[in-house]
Design a protein around this motif. Structure first.
Motif, PDB file in Angstrom:
ATOM      1  N   LEU A 151       0.830  -1.209   0.000  1.00  7.83           N
ATOM      2  CA  LEU A 151       0.000   0.000   0.000  1.00  7.83           C
ATOM      3  C   LEU A 151       0.865   1.260   0.000  1.00  7.83           C
ATOM      4  N   GLU A 152       1.892   1.249   0.803  1.00  6.84           N
ATOM      5  CA  GLU A 152       2.773   2.421   0.869  1.00  6.84           C
ATOM      6  C   GLU A 152       3.521   2.634  -0.442  1.00  6.84           C
ATOM      7  N   LEU A 153       3.900   1.540  -1.096  1.00  7.27           N
ATOM      8  CA  LEU A 153       4.573   1.656  -2.392  1.00  7.27           C
ATOM      9  C   LEU A 153       3.631   2.222  -3.450  1.00  7.27           C
ATOM     10  N   ALA A 154       2.400   1.760  -3.441  1.00 12.42           N
ATOM     11  CA  ALA A 154       1.424   2.286  -4.396  1.00 12.42           C
ATOM     12  C   ALA A 154       1.172   3.767  -4.159  1.00 12.42           C
ATOM     13  N   MET A 155       1.107   4.167  -2.893  1.00 11.37           N
ATOM     14  CA  MET A 155       0.945   5.589  -2.563  1.00 11.37           C
ATOM     15  C   MET A 155       2.151   6.383  -3.046  1.00 11.37           C
ATOM     16  N   TYR A 156       3.336   5.834  -2.787  1.00  4.89           N
ATOM     17  CA  TYR A 156       4.578   6.534  -3.156  1.00  4.89           C
ATOM     18  C   TYR A 156       4.622   6.824  -4.661  1.00  4.89           C
ATOM     19  N   HIS A 157       4.132   5.850  -5.466  1.00  5.61           N
ATOM     20  CA  HIS A 157       4.148   6.026  -6.915  1.00  5.61           C
ATOM     21  C   HIS A 157       2.893   6.728  -7.430  1.00  5.61           C
ATOM     22  N   GLN A 215       0.654  11.075   5.950  1.00  6.98           N
ATOM     23  CA  GLN A 215       1.799  10.984   5.041  1.00  6.98           C
ATOM     24  C   GLN A 215       1.417  11.433   3.637  1.00  6.98           C
ATOM     25  N   ALA A 216       0.251  10.983   3.165  1.00 10.64           N
ATOM     26  CA  ALA A 216      -0.207  11.364   1.829  1.00 10.64           C
ATOM     27  C   ALA A 216      -0.472  12.862   1.738  1.00 10.64           C
ATOM     28  N   THR A 217      -1.041  13.435   2.792  1.00  4.79           N
ATOM     29  CA  THR A 217      -1.306  14.874   2.802  1.00  4.79           C
ATOM     30  C   THR A 217      -0.014  15.670   2.883  1.00  4.79           C
ATOM     31  N   ASP A 218       0.893  15.210   3.732  1.00  5.07           N
ATOM     32  CA  ASP A 218       2.145  15.933   3.941  1.00  5.07           C
ATOM     33  C   ASP A 218       3.017  15.924   2.686  1.00  5.07           C
ATOM     34  N   ILE A 234      -5.980   9.600  -3.761  1.00  7.61           N
ATOM     35  CA  ILE A 234      -5.430   8.653  -2.786  1.00  7.61           C
ATOM     36  C   ILE A 234      -5.842   9.056  -1.379  1.00  7.61           C
ATOM     37  N   VAL A 235      -5.754  10.357  -1.083  1.00  8.65           N
ATOM     38  CA  VAL A 235      -6.162  10.849   0.232  1.00  8.65           C
ATOM     39  C   VAL A 235      -7.636  10.573   0.469  1.00  8.65           C
ATOM     40  N   GLN A 236      -8.461  10.762  -0.560  1.00 10.18           N
ATOM     41  CA  GLN A 236      -9.897  10.524  -0.418  1.00 10.18           C
ATOM     42  C   GLN A 236     -10.193   9.047  -0.179  1.00 10.18           C
ATOM     43  N   ILE A 296      -6.208  16.559   9.951  1.00  4.05           N
ATOM     44  CA  ILE A 296      -5.793  17.221   8.712  1.00  4.05           C
ATOM     45  C   ILE A 296      -5.704  18.728   8.924  1.00  4.05           C
ATOM     46  N   ALA A 297      -6.624  19.292   9.694  1.00  4.72           N
ATOM     47  CA  ALA A 297      -6.573  20.732   9.981  1.00  4.72           C
ATOM     48  C   ALA A 297      -5.315  21.085  10.762  1.00  4.72           C
ATOM     49  N   ILE A 298      -4.927  20.200  11.680  1.00  9.00           N
ATOM     50  CA  ILE A 298      -3.678  20.426  12.430  1.00  9.00           C
ATOM     51  C   ILE A 298      -2.481  20.354  11.487  1.00  9.00           C
ATOM     52  N   GLN A 299      -2.515  19.368  10.599  1.00  9.83           N
ATOM     53  CA  GLN A 299      -1.393  19.183   9.683  1.00  9.83           C
ATOM     54  C   GLN A 299      -1.254  20.363   8.725  1.00  9.83           C
ATOM     55  N   THR A 300      -2.386  20.910   8.276  1.00 10.20           N
ATOM     56  CA  THR A 300      -2.357  22.041   7.340  1.00 10.20           C
ATOM     57  C   THR A 300      -2.372  23.387   8.056  1.00 10.20           C
ATOM     58  N   ARG A 301      -2.343  23.353   9.398  1.00 12.83           N
ATOM     59  CA  ARG A 301      -2.320  24.559  10.230  1.00 12.83           C
ATOM     60  C   ARG A 301      -3.526  25.453   9.940  1.00 12.83           C
ATOM     61  N   ASP A 302      -4.684  24.795   9.810  1.00 16.54           N
ATOM     62  CA  ASP A 302      -5.931  25.496   9.517  1.00 16.54           C
ATOM     63  C   ASP A 302      -6.638  25.827  10.829  1.00 16.54           C
TER      64      ASP A 302
END
Length: 551
Positions: free
Chosen positions: A47-53, A86-89, A96-98, A119-125
């Motif tokens: 799964l992580e490899l598929a996300m990475y690509h 990780q996907a958002t960052d 993929i995020v959805q 996600i709001a914390i990660q995006t500083r919203d």
């Protein structure tokens, strides 16, 4: 499985084959699930490899077929929330995020708020966070993921300092207060591991701050912060490696973080904080020395400490752990030698250990080789220190030359004024001849006292200048220089006061003119007060900036 889009059909065939095999009577369901847990040499799952690509279809296939993510299990113990972050960052494909988000809260709509908050914390919203916290149902604040992370952990991980107090207050309102459990990573550990000094300090400030009865209460109206067990502390809580926050700060050689932790740590926790051992038997003192992180106020703990790690090395022995000088180990070595050579410092630290009560296990050959390097480093350090001291002494002496002129000038003026009496002397003959005419006036008496004080201060300043020029001790020169500056400022102000009182005496018959001149002269004191306050304010601002920089 590489996770490439071209391999989607191959992955599908492999999954179907494994699925058919798992239906056999002798097969185990765990074997099929293990297919999705396998990792490559970098530790990444399919799964992580598929996300990475950024291969959306492959991600969708894995999420659909992996038993761990079926039947609303997406939030259970599989680190899916971490993958979303990780996907958002890393700005992976939005689809993929959805997909990850949909799987995460499948069958559990209440997890949508959890995901939105993270996600709001990660995006500083900040606006989105405020709206979420305004909701009546705040159960999402009690969320804990598979690795024990809460929203506060994520805020610390993303160095979102401005939202920490809001989250803590909101969590305490729903009864989810600070929790310190051994071998469980706390927000303090997260911030320390990331090297976020300001976040660590802010969390410590919030933890040690007095409780607010208006906000930090539980559903029964009882103040949560007041009922927190005294034995639980962010200073002594340890992570999975047995390390407290000082261990983590020392490992990264974060001197500002170490100083901040020590500044906020109360004396009741300090001994345990410094003596706790990690899985390798190292205390924070071992790590500070091995990393060359020189904290002068900790030398009194390092020098007499005989506690050993798993290799039977004491904190002092860690100076020889590496063959080369690391960080500020030369300063640490010099400070330890100075401590051991000063019996009074040993007494103040409570150490009664004598020189021969402990035998180091460091090989003599290893110690001798490193001591040669230490001696060379100490010589270089002393040369730099002496050169800097000479520069400072020269700078002070150059500034002294102009101040000597000021002191000599004030001395001359006040000495001359003492014999040039306002109003003159009596010339009529008799027993009063040669005496001052205005000697009985109160203003004249104030005039003479002020003049004598100004003369005293200026002469004292001149005398101290002579002492300053004879001294080679920078600390003593600095102290003497500060004294002379203060004396000069006082004598200048007194000189102006002498002028005002003398003028008032001789113009006492023209009261309006005398008062006008005194008011004009008093403007000097206003000017002086403004300048001195400005200097004090600038110094305070610099001091606060230094503290902020340490944090």
């Amino acid at each position: 499985m590489s996770g490439n889009e071209e391999d989607k059909d191959l992955i599908n065939i492999t999954i179907n084959a494994a699925k058919r095999w798992s239906l056999d009577e002798d097969a185990q369901q765990a074997s099929f699930e293990a297919l999705f847990r396998r990792t490559d040499e970098s530790g990444r799952t399919p799964l992580e490899l598929a996300m990475y690509h950024n291969h959306v279809k492959t991600v969708e296939l894995i999420l659909r077929e992996d038993p761990a993510y079926q039947n609303g299990q997406g939030s259970k113990n599989h680190g899916l929330l971490r993958l979303i972050n990780q996907a958002t960052d890393k700005k992976y494909n939005k689809n993929i995020v959805q997909l990850l988000s949909k799987t995460f809260h499948a069958g559990k709509p209440d997890l949508k708020d959890v995901l939105a908050l993270i996600i709001a914390i990660q995006t500083r919203d900040t606006d989105s966070i405020s709206k979420l916290l305004e909701k009546d149902n705040k159960d999402f604040l009690s969320f804990v993921d598979s690795q024990g992370w809460t929203p506060l952990h994520y805020a610390a991980h993303h160095e979102f300092d401005s939202i920490l107090s809001v989250l803590i207050e909101a969590q305490e309102k729903v009864g989810n207060q600070f929790a310190f459990v051994d071998r469980v990573t706390t927000p303090f550990h997260v911030a320390a591991k990331c090297g976020f000094t300001s976040t660590v300090i802010r969390l410590l400030q919030l933890w040690s701050a007095p409780p607010s009865p208006d906000t930090t209460v539980d559903k029964h109206g009882q103040n949560i912060m007041q009922v927190r067990p005294a034995s639980l502390s962010p200073y002594t809580a340890i992570d999975e490696n047995g390390r407290n926050i000082l261990h983590l700060a020392a490992l990264q050689n974060k001197k500002e973080m170490v100083n901040g932790i020590l500044r906020y740590c109360s004396s009741s926790y300090k001994k345990q904080l410094l003596s706790q051992k990690d899985i390798d038997g190292n205390t924070p003192l071992h790590l500070l020395v091995s990393r060359g992180c020189f904290i002068e106020k900790l030398i009194q703990y390092i020098a007499p400490d005989t506690s050993t790690n798993s290799q039977n090395w004491t904190p002092r022995d860690m100076l020889y752990f590496q063959h080369e000088i690391v960080g500020e180990q030369v300063q640490i070595k010099m400070a330890i030698n100075d401590f051991n050579a000063d019996p009074s410092r040993k007494l103040l630290s409570g150490s009664t250990q004598t020189k021969n009560t402990f035998s180091s296990l460091v090989l003599t050959s290893r110690r001798e080789k490193k001591d040669i390097i230490f001696n060379e480093g100490q010589k270089l350090l002393m040369d730099v220190k002496n050169a800097k001291m000479e520069d400072n002494l020269q700078r002070y002496r150059e500034g002294t030359n102009s101040q000597i002129v000021v002191s000599a000038l004030i001395t001359t003026i006040t000495f001359t004024v003492g014999f040039t009496m306002p109003g003159g002397l009596r010339q009529s003959g008799g027993t009063n001849e040669g005496l001052t005419v205005l000697s009985k006036k109160a203003a004249f008496k104030i005039f003479m006292i002020s003049d004598a004080l100004a003369l005293l201060l200026s002469i004292c300043s001149l005398f101290i200048y002579f002492l300053e020029n004879m001294s080679q001790d920078l600390q003593q020169v600095t102290r003497l220089h500060a004294t002379t500056v203060g004396l000069n400022i006082a004598s200048v102000m007194l000189t102006m006061f002498v002028f005002m009182t003398g003028t008032y005496v001789v113009l006492s018959q023209s009261l309006a003119l005398a008062i006008t001149i005194c008011l004009i002269g008093s403007l000097f004191f206003v000017f002086s007060a403004v300048q001195l306050l400005r200097i004090l304010y600038d110094r305070r601002v610099r001091k606060n900036k230094d503290h902020a920089h340490e944090a």
